[in-house]
Design a protein around this motif. Structure first.
Motif, PDB file in Angstrom:
ATOM      1  N   PRO A  21      18.663  39.899  11.584  1.00  0.00           N
ATOM      2  CA  PRO A  21      17.362  40.561  11.149  1.00  0.00           C
ATOM      3  C   PRO A  21      17.539  41.762  10.311  1.00  0.00           C
ATOM      4  O   PRO A  21      18.112  42.310  10.214  1.00  0.00           O
ATOM      5  CB  PRO A  21      16.863  41.024  12.641  1.00  0.00           C
ATOM      6  CG  PRO A  21      17.760  40.392  13.604  1.00  0.00           C
ATOM      7  CD  PRO A  21      19.073  40.194  12.905  1.00  0.00           C
ATOM      8  N   GLN A  22      16.378  41.630   9.497  1.00  0.00           N
ATOM      9  CA  GLN A  22      16.230  42.680   8.496  1.00  0.00           C
ATOM     10  C   GLN A  22      14.853  42.723   7.650  1.00  0.00           C
ATOM     11  O   GLN A  22      14.419  41.558   7.493  1.00  0.00           O
ATOM     12  CB  GLN A  22      17.615  42.879   7.321  1.00  0.00           C
ATOM     13  CG  GLN A  22      17.722  41.311   6.522  1.00  0.00           C
ATOM     14  CD  GLN A  22      18.875  41.202   5.886  1.00  0.00           C
ATOM     15  OE1 GLN A  22      19.150  41.812   5.018  1.00  0.00           O
ATOM     16  NE2 GLN A  22      19.841  40.388   6.556  1.00  0.00           N
ATOM     17  N   MET A  34      20.659  44.424   1.304  1.00  0.00           N
ATOM     18  CA  MET A  34      20.894  42.998   1.852  1.00  0.00           C
ATOM     19  C   MET A  34      22.137  42.888   2.599  1.00  0.00           C
ATOM     20  O   MET A  34      22.993  43.112   2.123  1.00  0.00           O
ATOM     21  CB  MET A  34      20.269  41.751   1.018  1.00  0.00           C
ATOM     22  CG  MET A  34      19.163  41.814   0.389  1.00  0.00           C
ATOM     23  SD  MET A  34      18.640  40.473  -0.578  1.00  0.00           S
ATOM     24  CE  MET A  34      18.930  39.228   0.295  1.00  0.00           C
ATOM     25  N   ASP A  35      22.142  42.223   3.662  1.00  0.00           N
ATOM     26  CA  ASP A  35      23.125  41.900   4.655  1.00  0.00           C
ATOM     27  C   ASP A  35      23.001  40.534   5.085  1.00  0.00           C
ATOM     28  O   ASP A  35      22.321  40.071   5.809  1.00  0.00           O
ATOM     29  CB  ASP A  35      23.273  42.625   5.748  1.00  0.00           C
ATOM     30  CG  ASP A  35      24.408  42.318   6.681  1.00  0.00           C
ATOM     31  OD1 ASP A  35      25.425  41.813   6.281  1.00  0.00           O
ATOM     32  OD2 ASP A  35      24.280  42.616   7.997  1.00  0.00           O
ATOM     33  N   PRO A  36      24.019  39.574   4.622  1.00  0.00           N
ATOM     34  CA  PRO A  36      24.977  39.621   3.888  1.00  0.00           C
ATOM     35  C   PRO A  36      24.515  39.847   2.340  1.00  0.00           C
ATOM     36  O   PRO A  36      23.449  39.318   1.964  1.00  0.00           O
ATOM     37  CB  PRO A  36      25.998  38.422   3.760  1.00  0.00           C
ATOM     38  CG  PRO A  36      24.889  37.434   4.455  1.00  0.00           C
ATOM     39  CD  PRO A  36      23.887  38.308   5.220  1.00  0.00           C
ATOM     40  N   PRO A  37      25.260  40.399   1.278  1.00  0.00           N
ATOM     41  CA  PRO A  37      24.658  40.418  -0.008  1.00  0.00           C
ATOM     42  C   PRO A  37      24.766  38.894  -0.646  1.00  0.00           C
ATOM     43  O   PRO A  37      25.599  38.044  -0.168  1.00  0.00           O
ATOM     44  CB  PRO A  37      25.745  41.387  -0.779  1.00  0.00           C
ATOM     45  CG  PRO A  37      26.935  41.006   0.048  1.00  0.00           C
ATOM     46  CD  PRO A  37      26.370  40.956   1.384  1.00  0.00           C
ATOM     47  N   ILE A 240      13.260  37.442   0.175  1.00  0.00           N
ATOM     48  CA  ILE A 240      13.222  37.178   1.826  1.00  0.00           C
ATOM     49  C   ILE A 240      12.887  38.355   2.559  1.00  0.00           C
ATOM     50  O   ILE A 240      11.731  38.533   3.383  1.00  0.00           O
ATOM     51  CB  ILE A 240      14.265  36.216   2.052  1.00  0.00           C
ATOM     52  CG1 ILE A 240      14.420  35.259   1.079  1.00  0.00           C
ATOM     53  CG2 ILE A 240      14.252  35.870   3.632  1.00  0.00           C
ATOM     54  CD1 ILE A 240      13.262  34.374   1.114  1.00  0.00           C
ATOM     55  N   PRO A 241      13.747  39.404   2.730  1.00  0.00           N
ATOM     56  CA  PRO A 241      13.507  40.642   3.364  1.00  0.00           C
ATOM     57  C   PRO A 241      12.357  41.212   2.968  1.00  0.00           C
ATOM     58  O   PRO A 241      11.602  42.133   3.749  1.00  0.00           O
ATOM     59  CB  PRO A 241      14.769  41.240   3.365  1.00  0.00           C
ATOM     60  CG  PRO A 241      15.189  40.747   1.866  1.00  0.00           C
ATOM     61  CD  PRO A 241      15.173  39.470   2.054  1.00  0.00           C
ATOM     62  N   GLY A 242      11.881  41.278   1.501  1.00  0.00           N
ATOM     63  CA  GLY A 242      10.863  41.912   1.047  1.00  0.00           C
ATOM     64  C   GLY A 242       9.643  41.225   1.602  1.00  0.00           C
ATOM     65  O   GLY A 242       8.393  41.727   1.421  1.00  0.00           O
ATOM     66  N   THR A 243       9.389  39.981   2.147  1.00  0.00           N
ATOM     67  CA  THR A 243       8.395  39.238   2.363  1.00  0.00           C
ATOM     68  C   THR A 243       8.125  39.192   3.857  1.00  0.00           C
ATOM     69  O   THR A 243       7.008  39.190   4.305  1.00  0.00           O
ATOM     70  CB  THR A 243       8.343  37.777   1.795  1.00  0.00           C
ATOM     71  OG1 THR A 243       8.451  37.928   0.408  1.00  0.00           O
ATOM     72  CG2 THR A 243       7.115  37.118   2.276  1.00  0.00           C
ATOM     73  N   VAL A 249      13.234  36.755   9.431  1.00  0.00           N
ATOM     74  CA  VAL A 249      14.440  36.608   8.474  1.00  0.00           C
ATOM     75  C   VAL A 249      15.658  36.109   9.150  1.00  0.00           C
ATOM     76  O   VAL A 249      16.619  35.553   8.562  1.00  0.00           O
ATOM     77  CB  VAL A 249      14.712  38.089   7.861  1.00  0.00           C
ATOM     78  CG1 VAL A 249      15.889  38.103   7.029  1.00  0.00           C
ATOM     79  CG2 VAL A 249      13.427  38.342   6.990  1.00  0.00           C
ATOM     80  N   GLU A 250      15.971  36.597  10.492  1.00  0.00           N
ATOM     81  CA  GLU A 250      17.178  36.030  11.387  1.00  0.00           C
ATOM     82  C   GLU A 250      17.294  34.613  11.167  1.00  0.00           C
ATOM     83  O   GLU A 250      16.397  33.924  11.543  1.00  0.00           O
ATOM     84  CB  GLU A 250      16.852  36.655  12.548  1.00  0.00           C
ATOM     85  CG  GLU A 250      18.182  36.370  13.514  1.00  0.00           C
ATOM     86  CD  GLU A 250      18.233  37.057  14.902  1.00  0.00           C
ATOM     87  OE1 GLU A 250      19.330  36.870  15.617  1.00  0.00           O
ATOM     88  OE2 GLU A 250      17.047  37.480  15.137  1.00  0.00           O
TER      89      GLU A 250
END
Length: 297
Positions: A21-22, A34-37, A240-243, A249-250
């Motif tokens: 999750p992020q 981001m994780d993972p990059p 993705i994490p920005g939206t 996200v997970e």
């Protein structure tokens, strides 16, 4: 040409279950958080497919744009990267292009939805490198609009300005500099073909990009300029994490046929195909790096 043994070894892409999750509060978001990059690195040594060429890549600071910039540099191109305001990501892209790939990289910040900024991006590219051979219209913004009736006019207009007007303005500015053999490549999306109930406005802008690509292809074919599009599916980029909220996200990408998100390097190869002489008999066409979703061509 330099060898790049450190980036040509097989690497297993992260599975959907490897995505924790992020979320980020910015759009475009930051790759360095981001994780993972995301994996941008090319898999094969360059063979000079773009030797002597100059490429302007919008949204080239991160994600698909970064992977395309690095791959083009490996194949001999000099690179201009236009981006909104993500300076840290952009500087890292420049470092990779120059220090790891041995090319040149010009960074051009600014909102390309403003015509004068789009014109300036092209003019600075030509001023620095003396030519423009490949234009990649890739920069974009995206927000969820699950409640379309409540989506603000500001966000609607922001996506239209970024995802449509930016492409139109940058292409207008580029046309006087593009000669026979040049290539324009526009980023569209699987959502232009399949639709997306949570991304209505974004999908609409990507449908416009598709129509723009096909129309420009017909307009420029007589001049020997090819225009094509790439329609990515679920790719692990700052979009993705920005939206999406962290809980969505997970496990991102787990619902596609391949069971994982695509990585930016896996999409960049489509842009290289269209940019190089490998794609010399293609114009008005679309490539679909989407993990196995069957959509209309």
């Amino acid at each position: 040409m330099a060898e790049h043994s450190s980036t040509t070894q097989p690497r297993t892409p992260p599975k959907a279950e490897d995505i924790p999750p992020q979320s980020q509060d910015s759009m475009p978001a930051n790759e360095y958080e981001m994780d993972p990059p995301p994996d941008y690195a090319p898999r094969h040594p360059g063979v000079g497919k773009l030797k002597g060429k100059v490429a302007l890549i919008t949204g080239g600071d991160s994600g698909i744009g970064r992977a395309t910039a690095v791959l083009f540099a490996r194949e001999g191109a000099r690179i201009a990267v236009a981006y909104l305001e993500e300076d840290r990501d952009a500087e890292e892209t420049r470092r990779i292009v120059e220090e790891e790939e041995g090319s040149e990289c010009l960074l051009i910040p600014g909102d390309l939805g403003v015509k004068e900024n789009a014109t300036r991006a092209v003019e600075e590219t030509v001023s620095r490198f003396g030519a423009l051979d490949v234009l990649v219209n890739n920069g974009a913004q995206q927000w969820l609009d699950q409640d379309f009736g409540a989506l603000s006019e500001e966000r609607m207009r922001r996506m239209i300005e970024s995802n449509i007007m930016g492409y139109l303005f940058t292409t207008q500015a580029a046309l006087p500099h593009l000669k026979e053999g040049a290539s324009i490549i526009n980023t569209t999306s699987i959502n232009a073909f399949a639709g997306n109930a949570s991304l209505i406005t974004y999908s609409t802008t990507r449908g416009a990009t598709l129509a723009f690509s096909r129309s420009m292809a017909k307009a420029l074919v007589g001049k020997g300029i090819r225009v094509n599009a790439v329609a990515p599916g679920p790719i692990w980029t700052p979009f993705i994490p920005g939206t999406m909220p962290a809980e969505e996200v997970e496990g991102f990408g787990g619902d596609v046929a391949m069971g994982r998100p695509g990585q930016p390097w896996e999409v960049a190869t489509a842009y290289l195909f269209f940019a190089s002489s490998d794609g010399s008999y293609y114009t008005g066409q679309t490539l679909h790096p989407n993990g196995g979703e069957i959509v209309g061509a």
